[in-house]
Design an enzyme around this catalytic site. Structure first.
Site, short mmCIF file in Angstrom:
data_model
loop_
_atom_site.label_atom_id
_atom_site.label_comp_id
_atom_site.label_asym_id
_atom_site.label_seq_id
_atom_site.Cartn_x
_atom_site.Cartn_y
_atom_site.Cartn_z
N SER A 127 0.81 -1.16 0.11
CA SER A 127 -0.22 -0.02 0.01
C SER A 127 0.87 1.22 0.00
O SER A 127 2.07 1.17 0.77
CB SER A 127 -0.78 0.05 1.23
OG SER A 127 -1.47 1.18 1.61
N TYR A 152 -2.46 -1.04 10.75
CA TYR A 152 -2.86 -1.76 9.54
C TYR A 152 -1.45 -1.33 8.50
O TYR A 152 -1.24 -2.28 7.96
CB TYR A 152 -4.24 -1.27 8.76
CG TYR A 152 -4.15 -1.37 7.18
CD1 TYR A 152 -4.03 -2.61 6.59
CD2 TYR A 152 -3.84 -0.29 6.35
CE1 TYR A 152 -4.04 -2.66 5.24
CE2 TYR A 152 -3.83 -0.49 5.26
CZ TYR A 152 -3.96 -1.76 4.55
OH TYR A 152 -3.83 -1.71 3.12
N LYS A 156 1.79 -3.60 6.62
CA LYS A 156 2.16 -3.79 5.16
C LYS A 156 3.59 -3.49 5.22
O LYS A 156 3.97 -4.11 4.50
CB LYS A 156 1.44 -2.68 4.47
CG LYS A 156 -0.03 -3.05 4.28
CD LYS A 156 -0.35 -4.32 3.30
CE LYS A 156 -1.54 -4.61 3.16
NZ LYS A 156 -2.01 -6.10 2.52
N1 UFG Z 1 -13.15 10.21 2.92
C1 UFG Z 1 -14.23 11.23 3.50
N2 UFG Z 1 -15.44 10.67 3.79
C2 UFG Z 1 -15.47 9.32 4.09
C3 UFG Z 1 -14.30 8.48 3.80
C4 UFG Z 1 -13.38 8.94 3.14
O1 UFG Z 1 -14.16 12.47 3.40
O2 UFG Z 1 -16.67 8.91 4.61
C5 UFG Z 1 -11.95 10.97 2.45
C6 UFG Z 1 -10.76 10.90 3.45
O3 UFG Z 1 -10.79 11.53 4.37
C7 UFG Z 1 -9.59 10.74 2.58
C8 UFG Z 1 -10.29 10.32 0.92
O4 UFG Z 1 -11.73 10.57 1.25
O5 UFG Z 1 -9.12 12.08 2.31
C9 UFG Z 1 -10.07 8.74 0.67
O6 UFG Z 1 -10.12 8.14 1.75
P1 UFG Z 1 -10.22 6.50 1.78
O7 UFG Z 1 -10.66 6.05 3.34
O8 UFG Z 1 -11.30 5.95 0.80
O9 UFG Z 1 -8.92 6.08 1.75
P2 UFG Z 1 -7.60 6.30 2.34
O10 UFG Z 1 -6.66 7.25 1.49
O11 UFG Z 1 -7.79 6.95 3.68
O12 UFG Z 1 -6.68 4.97 2.45
C10 UFG Z 1 -6.60 4.34 1.38
C11 UFG Z 1 -6.82 2.88 1.67
C12 UFG Z 1 -5.73 2.53 2.91
C13 UFG Z 1 -4.40 2.52 2.42
C14 UFG Z 1 -4.32 4.16 2.13
C15 UFG Z 1 -2.77 4.30 1.61
O13 UFG Z 1 -8.12 2.69 2.37
O14 UFG Z 1 -6.00 1.00 3.04
O15 UFG Z 1 -5.13 4.45 1.05
O16 UFG Z 1 -2.74 5.75 1.27
F1 UFG Z 1 -3.61 2.43 3.49
#
Ligand code: UFG
Length: 343
Positions: A127, A152, A156
């Site tokens: 990741s 998590y 990785k």
């Molecule tokens: N977000 C919201 N509302 C939500 C969910 C997410 O505003 O309900 C925002 C988050 O704050 C972030 C963006 O949308 O800015 C993307 O969030 P995600 O949860 O979809 O993804 P992340 O970037 O946080 O995490 C993903 C994977 C992880 C991994 C990570 C690596 O889910 O497994 O990328 O960068 F570790």
């Protein structure tokens, strides 16, 4: 001749798309999965697309004896693609031991069982979280890795280090770690896609479930980031493109084309989109208005992430092909198909 590949976590979101492409590339697939975040229905769905139902064994990969037995029986496999892991970032902060125990034991048992049975090729689902808060954009494979914020993510990073150590001492063992940015989208048939159990943690399923009326409102985590619209920026990559990269990595391993026994590649689209841009694009593609509200930042979130994938392009011949509209359209089609199935 059978060309058997073992895919751990093959019933899950990314895994099922990889399995479809493996079958389409004339590989025989054995899935090992405990179904903790997926279901056996994936097997029928894969058959619906490919005409073939993959072999499947329900197993807890942290059960060392069970894994040893399975690999003994399937020692004709050419390689392993290892995806099985717990992946809820927030939950991993609440219950770190569960994450370290599960993700590391699953990895160690898989590596141990495969090596004991002479299966020496390994693709690891890693990741972008291994870069922590990046020092430079776009992120290249040479960018510093840092201790990730969540257990998590750290599982990785530690996983990558274990594999790298193994490649150093065991010269016939070779591996590729694929560092995913943010996978979204679904197979163009709408037959497989992301189906998180319970409340989604990730943005895309939260958007589609809100649009489908299953969730009341999307919370946008943070409107005060130093970005053009105040919301955080991510590199979203189509799951079909991601799956293709696994086929390319596998072929590189099988054809012994590697420069070194251990290699890592970024998998992203190279483009950054803010949360508000994702919402606007969703509304334009689906013609559905989203109910959303900007709230507090989510702990551990990073302002901006996007990949350079020049290395994957050069070495794997891989580049993300599908644009953001296709990603969002296919996610929405999958969500709508799911709902019509349930009615
Ligand atoms: N977000 C919201 N509302 C939500 C969910 C997410 O505003 O309900 C925002 C988050 O704050 C972030 C963006 O949308 O800015 C993307 O969030 P995600 O949860 O979809 O993804 P992340 O970037 O946080 O995490 C993903 C994977 C992880 C991994 C990570 C690596 O889910 O497994 O990328 O960068 F570790």
């Amino acid at each position: 001749m059978d060309r058997k590949i073992i895919v751990t976590g093959g019933c899950g979101y990314v895994g099922s798309h990889i399995v479809v492409q493996l079958i389409e590339n004339q590989f025989e697939v054995l899935i090992l999965d405990n179904l903790s975040n997926s279901s056996e229905a994936s097997l029928d769905r894969i058959k619906q697309i490919t005409g073939k139902r993959p072999l499947f064994i329900k197993v807890d990969l942290s059960d060392r004896a069970a894994m040893a037995k399975i690999f003994e029986q399937h020692n004709d496999a050419l390689a392993v693609i290892h995806l099985a892991a717990l992946k809820a970032v927030g939950e991993s902060i609440e219950i770190p031991l569960k994450y370290y125990y599960n993700n590391l034991n699953c990895l160690l048992n898989t590596l141990n069982s495969q090596i004991e049975n002479g299966i020496n090729k390994f693709v690891f689902s890693s990741s972008a979280t291994v870069y922590g808060s990046p020092d430079e954009l776009p992120i290249t494979e040479k960018s510093n890795t840092k201790r990730p914020f969540s257990p998590y993510g750290n599982s990785k990073r530690i996983g990558e280090e274990i594999i790298e150590d193994l490649c150093k001492i065991k010269c016939d063992f070779s591996s590729i770690s694929l560092r995913y940015f943010n996978p979204i989208g679904a197979h163009e048939s709408g037959i497989i896609g992301e189906l998180p159990k319970g409340v989604p943690n990730n943005l895309m399923p939260y958007i589609t479930q809100t649009a489908a009326g299953i969730r009341d409102k999307l919370m946008v985590f943070g409107g005060d980031y130093p970005t053009h619209d105040g919301t955080a920026i991510r590199d979203y990559v189509h799951v079909m493109d991601l799956a293709q990269a696994h086929i390319d990595a596998l072929n590189r391993l099988l054809n012994e084309e590697q420069d070194t026994p251990y290699e890592t590649f970024n998998l992203g689209s190279t483009k950054g989109y803010s949360v508000l841009e994702m919402i606007q694009t969703f509304e334009a593609v689906s013609k559905v208005k989203l109910n959303y509200e900007i709230t507090e930042r989510r702990a551990g979130d990073i302002t901006e992430l996007y990949a350079s994938t020049k290395l994957a392009e050069e070495k794997l011949g891989w580049k993300a092909e599908r644009n953001i509209d296709e990603m969002i359209r296919s996610s929405w089609e999958w969500e709508q198909n799911l709902r019509s199935e349930k009615e």
